[in-house]
Design a protein around this motif. Sequence first.
Motif, PDB file in Angstrom:
ATOM      1  N   ALA A 341     -39.974   2.977 -15.063  1.00 14.45           N
ATOM      2  CA  ALA A 341     -39.425   1.989 -14.131  1.00 14.45           C
ATOM      3  C   ALA A 341     -38.761   2.743 -12.986  1.00 14.45           C
ATOM      4  O   ALA A 341     -38.622   3.970 -13.023  1.00 14.45           O
ATOM      5  CB  ALA A 341     -38.417   1.088 -14.836  1.00 14.45           C
ATOM      6  N   ARG A 342     -38.348   2.028 -11.947  1.00 15.22           N
ATOM      7  CA  ARG A 342     -37.676   2.629 -10.811  1.00 15.22           C
ATOM      8  C   ARG A 342     -36.261   2.066 -10.686  1.00 15.22           C
ATOM      9  O   ARG A 342     -35.971   0.969 -11.154  1.00 15.22           O
ATOM     10  CB  ARG A 342     -38.445   2.391  -9.502  1.00 15.22           C
ATOM     11  CG  ARG A 342     -39.825   3.020  -9.479  1.00 15.22           C
ATOM     12  CD  ARG A 342     -40.407   3.055  -8.061  1.00 15.22           C
ATOM     13  NE  ARG A 342     -39.707   4.054  -7.235  1.00 15.22           N
ATOM     14  CZ  ARG A 342     -38.868   3.764  -6.256  1.00 15.22           C
ATOM     15  NH1 ARG A 342     -38.605   2.499  -5.955  1.00 15.22           N
ATOM     16  NH2 ARG A 342     -38.281   4.734  -5.570  1.00 15.22           N
ATOM     17  N   ASN A 343     -35.391   2.851 -10.021  1.00 16.20           N
ATOM     18  CA  ASN A 343     -34.007   2.427  -9.781  1.00 16.20           C
ATOM     19  C   ASN A 343     -33.337   1.946 -11.065  1.00 16.20           C
ATOM     20  O   ASN A 343     -32.669   0.901 -11.104  1.00 16.20           O
ATOM     21  CB  ASN A 343     -33.978   1.349  -8.686  1.00 16.20           C
ATOM     22  CG  ASN A 343     -34.502   1.890  -7.368  1.00 16.20           C
ATOM     23  OD1 ASN A 343     -34.063   2.935  -6.898  1.00 16.20           O
ATOM     24  ND2 ASN A 343     -35.459   1.201  -6.777  1.00 16.20           N
ATOM     25  N   VAL A 344     -33.497   2.745 -12.114  1.00 17.48           N
ATOM     26  CA  VAL A 344     -33.082   2.338 -13.449  1.00 17.48           C
ATOM     27  C   VAL A 344     -31.563   2.204 -13.557  1.00 17.48           C
ATOM     28  O   VAL A 344     -31.053   1.265 -14.182  1.00 17.48           O
ATOM     29  CB  VAL A 344     -33.610   3.350 -14.487  1.00 17.48           C
ATOM     30  CG1 VAL A 344     -33.061   3.044 -15.873  1.00 17.48           C
ATOM     31  CG2 VAL A 344     -35.137   3.343 -14.505  1.00 17.48           C
ATOM     32  N   GLU A 349     -29.428  -5.919  -9.045  1.00 13.77           N
ATOM     33  CA  GLU A 349     -30.321  -6.232  -7.924  1.00 13.77           C
ATOM     34  C   GLU A 349     -29.568  -6.108  -6.606  1.00 13.77           C
ATOM     35  O   GLU A 349     -28.454  -6.610  -6.456  1.00 13.77           O
ATOM     36  CB  GLU A 349     -30.867  -7.655  -8.088  1.00 13.77           C
ATOM     37  CG  GLU A 349     -31.895  -8.038  -7.033  1.00 13.77           C
ATOM     38  CD  GLU A 349     -32.509  -9.398  -7.287  1.00 13.77           C
ATOM     39  OE1 GLU A 349     -33.203  -9.919  -6.382  1.00 13.77           O
ATOM     40  OE2 GLU A 349     -32.301  -9.944  -8.388  1.00 13.77           O
ATOM     41  N   GLY A 350     -30.173  -5.413  -5.659  1.00 11.20           N
ATOM     42  CA  GLY A 350     -29.567  -5.224  -4.352  1.00 11.20           C
ATOM     43  C   GLY A 350     -28.600  -4.058  -4.269  1.00 11.20           C
ATOM     44  O   GLY A 350     -28.063  -3.775  -3.198  1.00 11.20           O
ATOM     45  N   ALA A 355     -25.503   5.196  -4.719  1.00 12.33           N
ATOM     46  CA  ALA A 355     -24.087   4.840  -4.822  1.00 12.33           C
ATOM     47  C   ALA A 355     -23.706   4.530  -6.261  1.00 12.33           C
ATOM     48  O   ALA A 355     -22.621   4.913  -6.731  1.00 12.33           O
ATOM     49  CB  ALA A 355     -23.779   3.646  -3.919  1.00 12.33           C
ATOM     50  N   SER A 356     -24.580   3.839  -6.998  1.00 12.83           N
ATOM     51  CA  SER A 356     -24.298   3.517  -8.402  1.00 12.83           C
ATOM     52  C   SER A 356     -24.142   4.786  -9.220  1.00 12.83           C
ATOM     53  O   SER A 356     -23.203   4.916 -10.028  1.00 12.83           O
ATOM     54  CB  SER A 356     -25.428   2.654  -8.979  1.00 12.83           C
ATOM     55  OG  SER A 356     -25.549   1.417  -8.296  1.00 12.83           O
TER      56      SER A 356
END
Length: 440
Positions: A341-344, A349-350, A355-356
């Motif tokens: 998956a991406r941006n796990v 969302e968004g 940053a996370s």
Amino acid sequence: MPNRILLDEARLEAGWARSVGVTIENGAITEVVPRAPQDYGPRMGGRAIPGMPNLHSHLFQRAMAGLAETRGPASDSFWTWREVMYGFLARLSPEDVEAIAAQAMMEMLEGGFTALCEFQYLHHAPDGSAYANPAEMAERIAAAAAETGVGLTLLPVFYAHGGFGPVPAAEGQRRFVSDRDSYARLLEASADALIGLPDSRLGVAPHSLRAATGEEISHLLALRPQGPVHIHVAEQVAEVEACLAWCGARPVQHLLDTQPVDRRWCLIHATQMEASETEALSRSGAVAGLCPITEANLGDGFFDAMSFAGPWGVGSDSNVEITAPGELRMLEYGQRLLHRARNVLARGEGSSTGASLYEAALAGGAQASGRALGRIAPGARADLVWLETGSELDDYVFVRGARAIRRVMVGGRVVVEQGRHQARDRIAARFRAVMERLRG
């Protein structure tokens, strides 16, 4: 006297803010004023973010980076890498360790790390005998920190055994080994070594469940009832199998069942956990200390960060490559490979993935350090990293990396300017001389 500066842009807890006035006193931030007047203090251009804590390192291993990248006749693994490490460290003098430590710390600062938790287990002379000063090596680490400016949490390691059971330490481990009494002397002398080093901290570090018994770990906790506790755990499949054979439980579960693991603890690696262990570790409040570049280099496996709900941070461990954004990028990419998956690890969302990642690692690294770090806010240490104007955290983590760094401040003092440490020439020359002798 307080020092007042004006930041063009800064990453505050609420997000990016412009024209941020910051007052610094005795190395700590005492005031933050968004939309401050232009005469608040000297203007410092670029985008300022909190400096990243490095929650796990073995500084001396910086000098062996690249030495274990030749395939041997047997299947290579962590365990064959460890034999290379044992052979290499046998030649290191205290002077060598100080020079290597300064080089690694300098690279940490240039790579976006402003604070370090040093998991220090190289204590003794090459033949295993004690130095006259039990904290000889700790003093060398403290001297390197003073020279480079990096913030330090020192974690003297207790290492008594060579495996579960326990079994006697091996010949290659003789520079590490302590008993309860010698470790108590080491801890006391290490506290003295940190006197005069601003805002330093001292913790304890049982090396692992295979190197310290449960009774010994309890003894260490009594020696230091406050402050950080770090331990290697569940890094390798063979370690898990040996622990199961010894006590019938997996390492993380055994540790949680037998020790008072809480927020002061940091469990390093934990790449070999079952779902129940991941959930239990999340509930404990302990930090998961992740070292994705080293874990990839050693073939350790993936930490299942997607399923982990507790605090985590990153460290450079073996220092084969030293880069704060690089550790975060490797962590996210490992999760993408694991889960397809991406941006796990984005918060939702968004949300910005960069940053996370960055903000989670700041919080976990600060907790593991036992210091007030990771925020541009009153009460926090004035550790800042300036990125090029226009750089976002996604760009910093996934694209530009450390190339985006322009300035680094630690405890209110600028130590890196235009991406270069102020003492680079001197430190690098000393390191090269050591390397020429060691590899000659």
